[in-house]
Enzyme design. Structure first.
Site, PDB file in Angstrom:
ATOM      1  N   CYS A   6       0.824  -1.202   0.000  1.00 58.01           N
ATOM      2  CA  CYS A   6       0.000   0.000   0.000  1.00 58.01           C
ATOM      3  C   CYS A   6       0.860   1.254   0.000  1.00 58.01           C
ATOM      4  CB  CYS A   6      -0.931   0.012   1.200  1.00 58.01           C
ATOM      5  SG  CYS A   6      -2.623   0.351   0.771  1.00 58.01           S
ATOM      6  N   HIS A  42      -1.391   1.739  -6.111  1.00 56.72           N
ATOM      7  CA  HIS A  42      -2.469   0.744  -6.157  1.00 56.72           C
ATOM      8  C   HIS A  42      -2.430  -0.022  -4.835  1.00 56.72           C
ATOM      9  CE1 HIS A  42      -5.333  -2.038  -8.039  1.00 56.72           C
ATOM     10  NE2 HIS A  42      -4.760  -2.914  -7.238  1.00 56.72           N
ATOM     11  N   CYS A  43      -3.538   0.007  -4.111  1.00 53.44           N
ATOM     12  CA  CYS A  43      -3.586  -0.602  -2.775  1.00 53.44           C
ATOM     13  C   CYS A  43      -4.261  -1.968  -2.832  1.00 53.44           C
ATOM     14  CB  CYS A  43      -4.331   0.318  -1.810  1.00 53.44           C
ATOM     15  SG  CYS A  43      -4.410  -0.353  -0.139  1.00 53.44           S
ATOM     16  N   LYS A  44      -3.521  -2.992  -2.449  1.00 54.77           N
ATOM     17  CA  LYS A  44      -4.091  -4.341  -2.448  1.00 54.77           C
ATOM     18  C   LYS A  44      -5.135  -4.513  -1.352  1.00 54.77           C
ATOM     19  CE  LYS A  44      -0.192  -6.954  -4.303  1.00 54.77           C
ATOM     20  NZ  LYS A  44       0.836  -7.950  -3.979  1.00 54.77           N
ATOM     21  N   ASN A  47      -7.966  -3.053  -2.805  1.00 56.70           N
ATOM     22  CA  ASN A  47      -8.129  -3.599  -4.158  1.00 56.70           C
ATOM     23  C   ASN A  47      -8.543  -2.509  -5.136  1.00 56.70           C
ATOM     24  OD1 ASN A  47      -7.907  -5.681  -5.984  1.00 56.70           O
ATOM     25  ND2 ASN A  47     -10.033  -6.320  -5.776  1.00 56.70           N
TER      26      ASN A  47
END
Ligand code: ZN
Ligand code: ZN
Length: 293
Positions: free
Chosen positions: A11, A160-162, A165
Site C-alpha cells: 500500500c 495501487h492498494c491491495k 483492491n
C-alpha cells in the site's frame, strides 16, 4: 531521506519505483482483460478478505466481550465513542473502495465491457505518448498513470492498494487517508481498552464484574462473554487467552496501518506534490509500469 528507500509494502507509494525490465517482467502477471472499475471489481484480492476478517474479529471481540466488562457509565461512553469511530471508518472505507479513480476521459469515454488491447511495443514506444494512452484510447492529464492492476489510467495516480483492491489517486485520496486515520484511531482505542482490562484483571477483577448478570455467578473463575444477549460462560484461562490473542491481532494491525499512516503523513507533509516522473521512464517500464503488485 528518500521515500523510495523506506521499503513500503503493497500500500506504499514507494512501490512506484520502476523495477529493472528483466526482473519486472518475471514478477508480473498479465493485466486483466477488462479494466477494473473500483475495489469491488474482479479479481478480488486476498488481502481484502484478510482485512475484513481482522476487523470483524476485533469488532466482535470488543463489542461482544470486552466493552461489556467496563464498569458503570464507562461502558456506555466507550460503546458510543468506539462505535462512532468504527462506523466512520466503515463509511470512508466503503466510499474509498467504491470510487472509480480513473481519469475524467476514461470514466466518460471508455467502455469498460470492452477488452483492453495488449500493449504492442512494435507500434508504440510508450503507453502514454503526448498525453494520449494507447490502451485506454483517450487523452489524459499530466499526472495520469496507467495502472497495470486496474488496466486503465488513474487520475493523479498515487499507488495501487491491495488492501482496498483499488487504485488511490486524486479522486479518492482524501477518503483513503481518512480510512487510514480512522482505522488507526479505532485500533488505538481497542488497545487502550484491552490494556485496561488486562491490568484491571490483575489488580482488582471485581471491577470487571459489575454487570447485573454476574449476580448469579458465585465462582470468581467464571466469566460471561457476549453480554447482555448471550451469557456464554468461560473460565479464566480461556478468557485470558482470548484477550491475549485479540491484543496480538490488534497490535499487528496497528503496526501495519501505523507504518502506512506515518509514511503517507511524511509524504504529504514533506512532498505534497511529488514531481511527476519523466514520461519516458514510466513508459519504458510498461507493462510493469508502476504497477503495484
Ligand atoms: Zn491508460
Ligand atoms: Zn490500480
Amino acid at each position: 531521506m528518500c521515500p523510495k528507500k523506506l521499503g513500503m509494502d503493497s500500500c506504499g507509494r514507494s512501490q512506484r519505483r520502476v523495477l529493472p525490465e528483466s526482473a519486472s517482467r518475471a514478477q508480473q502477471t498479465l493485466p486483466p482483460r477488462l479494466s477494473r472499475v473500483n475495489g469491488w471489481s474482479k479479481p478480488l484480492h486476498g488481502y481484502q478478505a484478510v482485512s475484513w476478517a481482522m476487523f470483524v474479529t476485533l469488532a466482535l471481540a470488543m463489542f461482544g466481550i470486552f466493552i461489556p466488562m467496563l464498569p458503570g457509565m464507562w461502558k456506555n461512553i466507550v460503546y458510543g465513542v468506539s462505535g462512532g469511530m468504527l462506523l466512520f471508518h466503515v463509511i470512508v472505507y466503503l466510499v474509498c473502495v467504491s470510487i472509480d479513480p480513473g481519469e475524467d476521459n476514461v470514466r466518460r469515454k471508455k467502455i469498460y465491457s470492452e477488452p483492453v488491447p495488449t500493449f504492442d511495443r512494435s507500434k508504440h514506444l510508450h503507453v502514454i505518448e503526448d498525453l494520449y494512452c494507447c490502451l485506454c484510447r483517450v487523452t489524459v492529464s499530466e499526472k495520469a498513470k496507467h495502472c497495470r492492476a486496474c488496466n486503465k489510467c488513474i487520475a493523479g495516480f498515487d499507488h495501487h492498494c491491495k488492501w482496498l483492491n483499488n487504485c488511490i489517486g486524486s479522486r479518492n485520496y482524501w477518503w483513503f487517508f481518512s480510512s487510514l486515520t480512522s482505522a488507526l484511531a479505532w485500533l488505538l482505542c481497542v488497545v487502550s481498552i484491552l490494556l485496561y482490562i488486562v491490568i484491571q484483571h490483575h489488580v482488582d477483577p471485581r471491577v470487571l464484574r459489575t454487570d447485573p448478570h454476574y449476580q448469579n455467578i458465585t465462582s470468581q473463575d467464571t466469566w460471561l462473554l457476549f453480554l447482555p444477549y448471550f451469557h456464554l460462560k468461560a473460565k479464566t484461562p480461556v478468557f485470558v487467552t482470548i484477550a491475549v490473542l485479540v491484543l496480538v491481532l490488534d497490535l499487528i494491525s496497528l503496526l501495519m496501518i501505523g507504518q502506512l499512516f506515518i509514511f503517507h503523513l511524511y509524504l504529504s507533509t514533506l512532498h505534497p506534490n511529488p514531481p511527476p516522473q519523466p514520461r519516458s521512464r514510466l513508459a519504458s517500464s510498461f507493462p510493469s509500469c508502476s504497477y503495484v503488485t
